[in-house]
Write an enzyme that holds these catalytic residues in place. Structure first.
Site, PDB file in Angstrom:
ATOM      1  CB  CYS A  89      12.618   2.036 -35.615  1.00 32.78           C
ATOM      2  SG  CYS A  89      12.460   0.371 -36.304  1.00 32.78           S
ATOM      3  CG  HIS A 101      12.956  -2.954 -40.520  1.00 29.07           C
ATOM      4  ND1 HIS A 101      13.958  -3.587 -39.814  1.00 29.07           N
ATOM      5  CD2 HIS A 101      12.442  -2.010 -39.702  1.00 29.07           C
ATOM      6  CE1 HIS A 101      14.050  -3.031 -38.615  1.00 29.07           C
ATOM      7  NE2 HIS A 101      13.147  -2.069 -38.518  1.00 29.07           N
ATOM      8  CG  ASN A 141      16.913  -0.009 -38.658  1.00 33.78           C
ATOM      9  OD1 ASN A 141      17.521   0.313 -39.675  1.00 33.78           O
ATOM     10  ND2 ASN A 141      17.248  -1.061 -37.926  1.00 33.78           N
TER      11      ASN A 141
END
Length: 213
Positions: free
Chosen positions: A24, A51, A191
């Site tokens: 991603c 993230h 993501n």
């Protein structure tokens, strides 16, 4: 063979028995790198991706039993910001071989479920401005990379990008240039959903072009 749709999917041939949609974060980074490198020539760079929590982290502090044996991954993903590795910057060399060894980066896992952002910092081959960088990215988002790269000039936050189909959405207000040739770009991405869309794109391409579906 690592594929990023509209970055190097044109290089896919019947010789590639196994192919991957990469990660991603790589899919977030690739469109930005493509635009900046093709127009300004990236000389070197570093990225940091903020993230969301991943399946390799634990709910509570415990010994990490994963393949990386990363002590930070063994700390609770629910209450910590955890610096860790990312292969997204080095994976870009699969798309742009001339950038091998010139890009690297880290990830910081945060206790959120969805909506990540990548901080890209590049040294480029000629002087530029934040206005030019944003124009290049906006033009690409409306042209060759439409549907893959986005461009956003509203002051949005991570939850605003939940279920966004695009791989990478530039935050125009955050673009900076220092001393003419150091460029900083923020790019948002879902993501989970955005990446899933690229996996579908790749599967459709393979089925259509090589399996006769």
């Amino acid at each position: 063979h690592a594929q990023r749709c509209d970055a190097n999917d044109d290089q896919l041939t019947t010789d590639h028995v196994i192919c991957t949609a990469a990660s991603c974060t790589t899919n977030c980074l690739a469109p930005v790198v493509k635009v900046i490198h093709e127009n300004l020539k990236i000389e070197q760079g570093m990225i940091t991706t903020i993230h969301n929590v991943t399946g390799t982290q634990t709910l509570v502090d415990m010994t990490d039993t994963g393949k990386k044996q990363d002590l930070r991954r063994g700390r609770s993903g629910m209450v910590n910001l955890s610096p860790t590795s990312t292969g997204s910057a080095t994976a870009i060399a699969e798309v742009f071989p001339e950038l091998k060894g010139k890009l690297t980066g880290l990830s910081v896992s945060v206790p959120l479920c969805n909506g990540s952002i990548t901080d890209c910092v590049f040294t480029v081959g000629r002087d530029t401005s934040a206005e030019e960088v944003n124009k290049l990215l906006k033009d690409a988002s409306e042209g060759s990379l439409k549907g893959i790269l986005g461009f956003e000039d509203r002051p949005l936050v991570s939850t605003d990008f939940t279920n966004d189909n695009r791989s990478s959405i530039v935050d125009a207000e955050c673009t900076m240039v220092v001393q003419g040739n150091m460029v900083k770009i923020y790019a948002w991405y879902d993501n989970e959903w955005g990446y899933s869309m690229r996996m579908v794109d790749l599967a459709v391409k393979v089925a259509k072009d090589y399996l006769g579906a």
